[in-house]
Every structure is written in C-alpha cells, then in structure tokens.
Design a protein around this motif. Structure first.
Motif, PDB file in Angstrom:
ATOM      1  N   ILE A  76       0.833  -1.209   0.000  1.00 21.86           N
ATOM      2  CA  ILE A  76       0.000   0.000   0.000  1.00 21.86           C
ATOM      3  C   ILE A  76       0.863   1.251   0.000  1.00 21.86           C
ATOM      4  CG2 ILE A  76      -1.729   1.309   1.302  1.00 21.86           C
ATOM      5  CD1 ILE A  76      -2.742  -1.367   2.410  1.00 21.86           C
ATOM      6  N   ALA A  77       1.787   1.342   0.971  1.00 21.51           N
ATOM      7  CA  ALA A  77       2.597   2.564   1.078  1.00 21.51           C
ATOM      8  C   ALA A  77       3.996   2.295   1.589  1.00 21.51           C
ATOM      9  CB  ALA A  77       1.896   3.573   1.993  1.00 21.51           C
ATOM     10  N   ASP A 102       3.868 -11.802  15.709  1.00 22.30           N
ATOM     11  CA  ASP A 102       5.032 -11.191  15.078  1.00 22.30           C
ATOM     12  C   ASP A 102       4.561 -10.135  14.092  1.00 22.30           C
ATOM     13  OD1 ASP A 102       7.484 -10.556  14.007  1.00 22.30           O
ATOM     14  OD2 ASP A 102       7.494 -12.268  12.619  1.00 22.30           O
ATOM     15  N   GLY A 103       4.481  -8.890  14.545  1.00 21.41           N
ATOM     16  CA  GLY A 103       4.052  -7.823  13.657  1.00 21.41           C
ATOM     17  C   GLY A 103       3.545  -6.628  14.429  1.00 21.41           C
ATOM     18  N   LEU A 104       3.077  -5.619  13.669  1.00 22.03           N
ATOM     19  CA  LEU A 104       2.634  -4.356  14.235  1.00 22.03           C
ATOM     20  C   LEU A 104       1.180  -4.092  13.892  1.00 22.03           C
ATOM     21  CD1 LEU A 104       5.655  -2.100  13.179  1.00 22.03           C
ATOM     22  CD2 LEU A 104       5.290  -3.129  15.437  1.00 22.03           C
ATOM     23  N   LEU A 105       0.502  -3.387  14.795  1.00 25.37           N
ATOM     24  CA  LEU A 105      -0.800  -2.804  14.507  1.00 25.37           C
ATOM     25  C   LEU A 105      -0.620  -1.321  14.265  1.00 25.37           C
ATOM     26  CD1 LEU A 105      -3.039  -4.471  17.264  1.00 25.37           C
ATOM     27  CD2 LEU A 105      -2.915  -5.078  14.844  1.00 25.37           C
ATOM     28  N   LEU A 106      -1.474  -0.740  13.421  1.00 20.36           N
ATOM     29  CA  LEU A 106      -1.454   0.701  13.181  1.00 20.36           C
ATOM     30  C   LEU A 106      -2.731   1.311  13.735  1.00 20.36           C
ATOM     31  CD1 LEU A 106      -0.080   1.019   9.519  1.00 20.36           C
ATOM     32  CD2 LEU A 106       1.172   0.818  11.681  1.00 20.36           C
ATOM     33  N   THR A 146       1.550   4.545  16.189  1.00 21.43           N
ATOM     34  CA  THR A 146       0.703   5.718  15.937  1.00 21.43           C
ATOM     35  C   THR A 146       1.548   6.777  15.234  1.00 21.43           C
ATOM     36  OG1 THR A 146       1.235   6.696  18.091  1.00 21.43           O
ATOM     37  CG2 THR A 146      -0.688   5.232  17.973  1.00 21.43           C
ATOM     38  N   PRO A 147       0.924   7.748  14.554  1.00 19.97           N
ATOM     39  CA  PRO A 147       1.717   8.765  13.842  1.00 19.97           C
ATOM     40  C   PRO A 147       2.394   9.740  14.804  1.00 19.97           C
ATOM     41  CG  PRO A 147      -0.621   9.250  13.683  1.00 19.97           C
ATOM     42  CD  PRO A 147      -0.528   7.908  14.334  1.00 19.97           C
ATOM     43  N   TYR A 148       3.399  10.424  14.305  1.00 20.59           N
ATOM     44  CA  TYR A 148       4.033  11.489  15.087  1.00 20.59           C
ATOM     45  C   TYR A 148       3.025  12.618  15.279  1.00 20.59           C
ATOM     46  CZ  TYR A 148       8.696   9.447  14.553  1.00 20.59           C
ATOM     47  OH  TYR A 148       9.798   8.612  14.623  1.00 20.59           O
ATOM     48  N   PRO A 149       2.855  13.111  16.517  1.00 19.06           N
ATOM     49  CA  PRO A 149       1.885  14.197  16.726  1.00 19.06           C
ATOM     50  C   PRO A 149       2.285  15.502  16.041  1.00 19.06           C
ATOM     51  CG  PRO A 149       3.092  13.687  18.754  1.00 19.06           C
ATOM     52  CD  PRO A 149       3.464  12.637  17.761  1.00 19.06           C
ATOM     53  N   GLU A 150       3.571  15.799  16.002  1.00 18.11           N
ATOM     54  CA  GLU A 150       4.076  17.004  15.328  1.00 18.11           C
ATOM     55  C   GLU A 150       5.302  16.613  14.509  1.00 18.11           C
ATOM     56  OE1 GLU A 150       4.801  19.941  18.275  1.00 18.11           O
ATOM     57  OE2 GLU A 150       2.684  20.141  18.855  1.00 18.11           O
ATOM     58  N   PRO A 151       5.087  16.036  13.322  1.00 21.37           N
ATOM     59  CA  PRO A 151       6.222  15.500  12.552  1.00 21.37           C
ATOM     60  C   PRO A 151       7.136  16.592  12.022  1.00 21.37           C
ATOM     61  CG  PRO A 151       4.226  15.462  11.246  1.00 21.37           C
ATOM     62  CD  PRO A 151       3.805  15.876  12.627  1.00 21.37           C
ATOM     63  N   GLU A 152       8.417  16.302  12.070  1.00 22.46           N
ATOM     64  CA  GLU A 152       9.404  17.197  11.479  1.00 22.46           C
ATOM     65  C   GLU A 152       9.524  16.893   9.984  1.00 22.46           C
ATOM     66  OE1 GLU A 152      12.981  16.537  13.613  1.00 22.46           O
ATOM     67  OE2 GLU A 152      12.209  17.358  15.516  1.00 22.46           O
ATOM     68  N   PRO A 153       9.924  17.872   9.182  1.00 24.91           N
ATOM     69  CA  PRO A 153      10.084  17.621   7.743  1.00 24.91           C
ATOM     70  C   PRO A 153      11.092  16.504   7.499  1.00 24.91           C
ATOM     71  CG  PRO A 153      10.160  19.975   8.215  1.00 24.91           C
ATOM     72  CD  PRO A 153      10.204  19.281   9.548  1.00 24.91           C
ATOM     73  N   GLY A 154      10.802  15.689   6.500  1.00 22.46           N
ATOM     74  CA  GLY A 154      11.724  14.608   6.170  1.00 22.46           C
ATOM     75  C   GLY A 154      11.170  13.257   6.568  1.00 22.46           C
ATOM     76  N   PRO A 155      11.976  12.433   7.235  1.00 15.93           N
ATOM     77  CA  PRO A 155      11.556  11.061   7.547  1.00 15.93           C
ATOM     78  C   PRO A 155      10.270  10.970   8.363  1.00 15.93           C
ATOM     79  CG  PRO A 155      13.912  11.304   7.873  1.00 15.93           C
ATOM     80  CD  PRO A 155      13.381  12.684   7.606  1.00 15.93           C
ATOM     81  N   GLN A 156      10.074  11.861   9.325  1.00 15.09           N
ATOM     82  CA  GLN A 156       8.868  11.784  10.148  1.00 15.09           C
ATOM     83  C   GLN A 156       7.609  12.073   9.329  1.00 15.09           C
ATOM     84  OE1 GLN A 156       9.076  14.063  13.774  1.00 15.09           O
ATOM     85  NE2 GLN A 156      10.876  12.944  14.549  1.00 15.09           N
ATOM     86  N   HIS A 181       1.968   5.813   7.102  1.00 16.58           N
ATOM     87  CA  HIS A 181       1.097   5.320   8.179  1.00 16.58           C
ATOM     88  C   HIS A 181      -0.362   5.631   7.870  1.00 16.58           C
ATOM     89  CE1 HIS A 181      -0.962   5.371  12.085  1.00 16.58           C
ATOM     90  NE2 HIS A 181      -0.003   4.595  12.557  1.00 16.58           N
ATOM     91  N   ASN A 182      -0.648   6.866   7.474  1.00 15.17           N
ATOM     92  CA  ASN A 182      -2.036   7.266   7.210  1.00 15.17           C
ATOM     93  C   ASN A 182      -2.621   6.516   6.014  1.00 15.17           C
ATOM     94  OD1 ASN A 182      -1.940   9.065   9.331  1.00 15.17           O
ATOM     95  ND2 ASN A 182      -1.404  10.825   8.053  1.00 15.17           N
ATOM     96  N   ARG A 183      -1.841   6.349   4.953  1.00 14.53           N
ATOM     97  CA  ARG A 183      -2.341   5.639   3.773  1.00 14.53           C
ATOM     98  C   ARG A 183      -2.626   4.177   4.094  1.00 14.53           C
ATOM     99  NH1 ARG A 183       1.514   6.184  -1.191  1.00 14.53           N
ATOM    100  NH2 ARG A 183      -0.080   4.715  -1.963  1.00 14.53           N
TER     101      ARG A 183
END
Length: 346
Positions: free
Chosen positions: A145-146, A225-229, A242-252, A259-261
């Motif tokens: 997916i992503a 063996d794995g992750l939930l989103l 869970t997503p970063y609450p305040e993501p920095e530009p770039g990898p986050q 994650h959202n997709r």
C-alpha cells in the motif's frame, strides 16, 4: 353486544353461536414470497448477497435456524434467513420488514434473533486474527500500500448508535451526546475484519478498549510477530504504531504519510460494513441485542468479502477518531523512531 370500552371487545353472541355450532374463524393466510426466485440485482439491493451466497449462508445456518415442525405454516429456514438479511441490509423498522416479507413484526423479531445467534457460532471461524492467510502474506499486502513494514492489522473504533437503554443510560452517551456502542475493529489489507470487540458502551475511550482486550495482552507478550497501526487516540507501543503528533520535515513526515495511507484500510472497512448493512446506522434494540446484531453483521461482511460479493456504494462519514492524545510509551517511541530512520530516511 360488545362493550366499546373494553380493550379487546368480543361479540358474545357470535362467540356463543360459534361454540354451539363448532365453527371456527376463517384463517387468513398471507402469501409468502419466494425471494430466491428473483433476479440478482433484486437480491443484492434488498439482501446484499447473490443467490449463490445466500444459498451458502443458508447451508451454514440451516441446522441452527430451521423450525422442527411445519405446524401452523411455520417459516422455512430460507424465509427466516432472508427476513434477517433484509433487516440487516436496510435497517428499517421491524414492521416495514414484516410488510415487505408478508409476516408480522413479532415474526421478524424472532427471525432476526435466530439468525444472530446462529451467526455467533461462526464468529471464531470467519473472524480470526491475524487472518486466514500466512502472516508473511498479510505483511506483504500491507507493505504494497505505502511501504510500511511489518504490519499485520489496522485498528480503529466506531460508534454504533442505539436507543437510550433503561439501565446505566449515562454510560452509553458518547462524546457527541448520543447513545452508542463503541466497537473496536481490526482488519487486514483486503478489508476482512480479523478482530472485533463489541461489549463496550459509547462513553469508553478507544485506548481503554484496546488496553483491556485479550489481543492487547497477546501482542504485549510477543505471541504475534508484527505491528498494529492506530490513530492518535491510542498510545504508541512497541506493537502499536501511531503517527508522530508534530512530525518534522523529512523522515517523520514520510512515516506519517505511509502510516495514514496504510491505516486508511480500516476506515474503508468500517465504511463498507456500514454501507452493506444499513441497520448499523441506528439500532432500536437493547445494548445486548445490539452487540449480537453487530457481531452477525461482521461475520456476514467477511463472508461477503471472501466470496467476492460486489461492494455497495461507500458512504463517507465524518472521522470518528478521538484526538485526545494518550501518553506514548518510551519503548513505543523507540520502535517508531527506529522504523522512521531505517525505512523512511531516504
């Protein structure tokens, strides 16, 4: 003559004559519909399944819903099943379903109850975590997916409105001030529901439902063996990203986009479930009966996906995510940062 003030007036003279002459009232039998003889479009619009799938479901449920006798022109198991499917599909009042199927409201109620209890027998067959496929295949489907790695399920909660219950009424009032059941759903990349929790009233937060579920303990003990989103309403844990609450530009930011997709699959799955079974828009039953109906619809949803039934028109709705951020776990943030650096840095 009959008194006009009694609740159920009886013509005493007519009753005496019938008793003396051993006469019986003429029975009025309403014609029963042979719904399985209708075209495929008719069946899907009213029952959400094709003829082949209705026959398949009937084969599964027949031992649990069939009447032991045909006395009094008892309904056949096919009629009982179709009556319940019609209610699940359109969610109208019971008397509307009864009028459409040429039976009484009480008969519809009994049919729905029979089918719900029968479908509960198959819950652990059709709803299985992390799924019926090999774990590796589930992870690969999510990764396509992503590009998010090691995912075995997406998690979210949804509220099913109900009428105000007579007991513990305040517990069922959610943040939108309506009475509801808060249902936790986990799905795979193919929109199959792999886990469902239906016992919680609407005032309970999504994070508490997950924290007190048996699946949370199994994930925490390393059985899976794995992750939930999940969304920001859940705490970030080593097995729940869970997503970063305040993501920095770039990898986050790249992490959050992927994650959202990927997590959008559970929102689409909930949308498909409610579009397929309109009764989940509002249930006019007690909380206990509502939970049974929700479980029945989840089992039927998975049968529909597995058998390749066509999707109903997806009805979008306002996001239900509770953005009250619960505290992340330190080890959860460590795992999130590790995935961010190793996967989304480039």
């Amino acid at each position: 003559m009959a008194c006009p003030f009694i609740h159920e007036p009886v013509d005493e003279e007519a009753a005496l004559i019938r008793r003396e002459l051993h006469l019986r009232r003429e029975r009025i039998v309403r014609p029963r519909l042979d719904v399985l003889s209708y075209p495929e479009d008719f069946l899907f619009e009213r029952y959400r399944f094709s003829l082949q799938s209705i026959t398949y479901i009937h084969t599964l449920l027949h031992p649990y819903i069939t009447n032991l006798t045909r006395r009094g022109r008892a309904l056949t198991s096919e009629q009982i099943l179709c009556m319940a499917l019609r209610f699940f599909a359109n969610g109208s009042f019971l008397y509307n379903t009864g009028d459409a199927e040429h039976v009484s409201k009480a008969t519809v109620c009994r049919a729905i109850r029979k089918v719900c209890l029968a479908l509960k027998h198959f819950l652990h067959i059709f709803v299985k975590f992390p799924g019926h496929k090999p774990v590796r295949a589930i992870k690969e489907e999510f990764h396509m997916i992503a590009g998010f790695p090691n995912v075995i399920g997406c998690l979210d909660g949804t509220h099913i409105p109900i009428i105000a219950p007579s007991q513990n009424e305040a517990d069922y009032v959610n943040r939108k001030s309506i009475h509801s059941i808060n249902v936790q759903i986990i799905c795979d990349a193919a929109h199959i529901i792999t886990n469902v929790e239906t016992k919680w009233p609407g005032s309970v937060h999504d994070s508490r439902i997950y924290r007190e579920s048996s699946l949370s303990n199994r994930m925490g003990q390393g059985e899976m063996d794995g992750l939930l989103l999940g969304d920001r309403g859940y705490p970030c844990q080593p097995t729940l990203m869970t997503p970063y609450p305040e993501p920095e530009p770039g990898p986050q930011q790249h992490f959050n986009m992927a994650h959202n997709r990927t997590r959008a699959r559970v929102e689409m799955t909930i949308g498909l479930l409610k579009s397929r079974f309109q009764c989940l828009r509002h249930l006019r039953v007690t909380p206990e009966r509502a939970c049974d109906i929700i479980v029945a619809c989840v089992v039927l949803h998975n049968i529909a996906i597995i058998r390749g039934e066509q999707h109903p028109a997806l009805q979008t709705q306002d996001p239900e995510a509770d953005l009250i951020h619960t505290g992340d776990f330190q080890d959860g943030r460590v795992v999130r940062d590790l995935i961010c650096r190793n996967v989304f840095a480039n």
